[in-house]
Design a protein around this motif. Structure first.
Motif, PDB file in Angstrom:
ATOM      1  N   ALA A  18       0.586 -17.816 -15.274  1.00 49.84           N
ATOM      2  CA  ALA A  18      -0.157 -16.573 -15.504  1.00 49.84           C
ATOM      3  C   ALA A  18      -0.220 -15.690 -14.257  1.00 49.84           C
ATOM      4  O   ALA A  18      -0.649 -14.537 -14.338  1.00 49.84           O
ATOM      5  CB  ALA A  18      -1.576 -16.892 -15.968  1.00 49.84           C
ATOM      6  N   LEU A  19       0.199 -16.227 -13.105  1.00 52.31           N
ATOM      7  CA  LEU A  19       0.040 -15.512 -11.837  1.00 52.31           C
ATOM      8  C   LEU A  19       1.132 -14.464 -11.665  1.00 52.31           C
ATOM      9  O   LEU A  19       2.320 -14.780 -11.619  1.00 52.31           O
ATOM     10  CB  LEU A  19       0.051 -16.488 -10.663  1.00 52.31           C
ATOM     11  N   ALA A  20       0.729 -13.216 -11.537  1.00 56.60           N
ATOM     12  CA  ALA A  20       1.655 -12.096 -11.366  1.00 56.60           C
ATOM     13  C   ALA A  20       1.902 -11.840  -9.878  1.00 56.60           C
ATOM     14  O   ALA A  20       1.157 -12.319  -9.015  1.00 56.60           O
ATOM     15  CB  ALA A  20       1.080 -10.847 -12.026  1.00 56.60           C
ATOM     16  N   PRO A  21       2.934 -11.083  -9.551  1.00 56.68           N
ATOM     17  CA  PRO A  21       3.159 -10.687  -8.158  1.00 56.68           C
ATOM     18  C   PRO A  21       2.017  -9.810  -7.638  1.00 56.68           C
ATOM     19  O   PRO A  21       1.365  -9.080  -8.406  1.00 56.68           O
ATOM     20  CB  PRO A  21       4.477  -9.893  -8.212  1.00 56.68           C
ATOM     21  N   LEU A  22       1.790  -9.886  -6.350  1.00 57.11           N
ATOM     22  CA  LEU A  22       0.731  -9.119  -5.697  1.00 57.11           C
ATOM     23  C   LEU A  22       1.009  -7.625  -5.815  1.00 57.11           C
ATOM     24  O   LEU A  22       2.099  -7.150  -5.509  1.00 57.11           O
ATOM     25  CB  LEU A  22       0.651  -9.526  -4.222  1.00 57.11           C
ATOM     26  N   ARG A  23      -0.001  -6.884  -6.260  1.00 55.08           N
ATOM     27  CA  ARG A  23       0.105  -5.430  -6.329  1.00 55.08           C
ATOM     28  C   ARG A  23      -0.535  -4.823  -5.088  1.00 55.08           C
ATOM     29  O   ARG A  23      -1.637  -5.193  -4.700  1.00 55.08           O
ATOM     30  CB  ARG A  23      -0.599  -4.887  -7.573  1.00 55.08           C
ATOM     31  N   GLY A  24       0.152  -3.887  -4.468  1.00 57.29           N
ATOM     32  CA  GLY A  24      -0.380  -3.262  -3.266  1.00 57.29           C
ATOM     33  C   GLY A  24       0.103  -1.838  -3.119  1.00 57.29           C
ATOM     34  O   GLY A  24       0.655  -1.249  -4.053  1.00 57.29           O
ATOM     35  N   VAL A  25      -0.138  -1.280  -1.950  1.00 51.08           N
ATOM     36  CA  VAL A  25       0.316   0.076  -1.637  1.00 51.08           C
ATOM     37  C   VAL A  25       1.344  -0.012  -0.520  1.00 51.08           C
ATOM     38  O   VAL A  25       1.484  -1.042   0.143  1.00 51.08           O
ATOM     39  CB  VAL A  25      -0.866   0.971  -1.207  1.00 51.08           C
ATOM     40  N   THR A  26       2.051   1.065  -0.312  1.00 49.92           N
ATOM     41  CA  THR A  26       3.128   1.069   0.677  1.00 49.92           C
ATOM     42  C   THR A  26       2.958   2.241   1.635  1.00 49.92           C
ATOM     43  O   THR A  26       2.166   3.163   1.410  1.00 49.92           O
ATOM     44  CB  THR A  26       4.505   1.186  -0.012  1.00 49.92           C
ATOM     45  N   GLY A  27       3.738   2.200   2.715  1.00 51.41           N
ATOM     46  CA  GLY A  27       3.805   3.314   3.654  1.00 51.41           C
ATOM     47  C   GLY A  27       2.476   3.653   4.282  1.00 51.41           C
ATOM     48  O   GLY A  27       1.689   2.781   4.662  1.00 51.41           O
ATOM     49  N   SER A  28       2.195   4.955   4.367  1.00 56.41           N
ATOM     50  CA  SER A  28       1.007   5.426   5.073  1.00 56.41           C
ATOM     51  C   SER A  28      -0.289   5.024   4.380  1.00 56.41           C
ATOM     52  O   SER A  28      -1.353   5.036   5.009  1.00 56.41           O
ATOM     53  CB  SER A  28       1.057   6.950   5.213  1.00 56.41           C
TER      54      SER A  28
END
Length: 348
Positions: A18-28
């Motif tokens: 059930a574990l999905a890849p980590l969602r995050g932000v990029t760049g600045s």
């Protein structure tokens, strides 16, 4: 980010599918995002240090790359203008969005002759809207007390980037776009409607309560912080609110469920639950109430501790729940902190 994913894979291994890849932000977006900060303060060698306390030492952070420009600018102004510790016993600088609080280790209000009109104008240019003095002679491991908050300049409430009203001690997620994704995911799974009742534990200043109310669902929020509840009243009109620890409010939760359930209906509402507990996870009495009494049809659990989340999921699964999804969110880039949204469905 890879370290965080590996950490979660280890701690949440029973639910690896059930574990999905980590969602995050990029760049600045990964820089200067922390518009909420609590900096320790100390006076050394004729100057103020504002930063991280490590044992008895303050590590001064004059221009932290993850703190917002507003936080760094406020710290710069205070370093330059605050009087010495003997006159102004500052222990912490706490920034919550546009609200600034100076926590003083004293019971007596010191002189504010340093807060000149020109300095107030400089605070305003940084985006500060309210400046508070909080007197707490025992401040230390506990930063805030309940009483002795004094607004010395500006206004007492501000609006965050999600359009929510908050005060000087409010907590809100620091990456609003990413946080909105988590709220969208939780709402899509719970799918509340007008016949449903949503209990929202550890509800804060009402960001999630507002969502449930907009769907027409009945909603009840529980929060221990009085200031947060005052803001929740404005952010989520029509929601029922209880102040106190969630464990101590179980009798009221039970009564609310009973009162909110129609005696006879062609389409009886579902019991839905959203929880966002501190790092300690669900209180034992809350877990027992969920498992033995309330047994919500669906549950969304936003956790800041994979360890306590694993403990709680284990007990919930043993009691007849299935983990549908585990989605990690990188709300705190460049730190070891990671949060996970767990979605659970009752299967028996």
């Amino acid at each position: 980010m890879r370290q965080k994913q590996l950490w979660l894979a280890d701690k949440l291994s029973p639910w690896a599918d059930a574990l999905a890849p980590l969602r995050g932000v990029t760049g600045s977006e990964r820089l200067h995002y922390r518009d909420k900060a609590c900096l320790s303060a100390d006076w050394q060698d004729g100057r103020w240090l504002l930063g991280l306390r490590k044992r008895d030492e303050i590590i001064d952070i004059p221009a932290c790359p993850v703190q917002s420009h507003r936080v760094n600018q406020v710290a710069r102004l205070l370093r330059a203008h605050l009087p010495a510790k003997a006159r102004f016993p500052l222990a912490y600088l706490a920034q919550s969005g546009a609200q600034t609080t100076l926590v003083l280790k004293t019971a007596s209000q010191p002189s504010l002759d340093w807060l000149t009109p020109s300095l107030s104008a400089e605070f305003e240019r940084t985006g500060v809207e309210g400046l508070w003095i909080h007197l707490f002679p025992s401040t230390g491991k506990r930063v805030f007390a309940k009483n002795h908050w004094y607004l010395v300049w500006g206004r007492a409430r501000s609006e965050d980037r999600l359009g929510l009203i908050h005060g000087p001690a409010a907590f809100s997620q620091l990456l609003p776009g990413l946080y909105r994704q988590a709220l969208d995911q939780a709402q899509a799974f719970l799918a509340p409607s007008a016949n449903d009742g949503v209990i929202d534990l550890y509800c804060g200043h009402g960001s999630t309560l507002q969502r449930w109310r907009k769907t027409g669902a009945r909603a009840l929020g529980v929060e221990v912080a009085a200031e947060a509840l005052k803001c929740a009243e404005r952010n989520a009109p029509g929601a029922d609110l209880l102040r106190g620890t969630c464990e101590h409010r179980v009798p009221q939760l039970r009564a609310w469920r009973k009162a909110a359930s129609p005696v006879a209906s062609d389409q009886p509402g579902r019991r839905l639950l959203y929880v966002n507990p501190p790092r300690t996870g669900l209180e034992p009495g809350v877990r027992t109430w969920i498992i033995d009494e309330d047994r919500p049809h669906r549950m969304a659990y936003l956790s800041c501790s994979a360890g306590t989340l694993s403990r709680d999921l284990q007990q919930l699964c043993e009691a007849g729940y299935r983990v549908e999804a585990l989605t990690p969110y990188d709300f705190f880039p460049f730190t070891h902190h990671v949060e996970t949204l767990a979605l659970l469905r009752r299967i028996n």
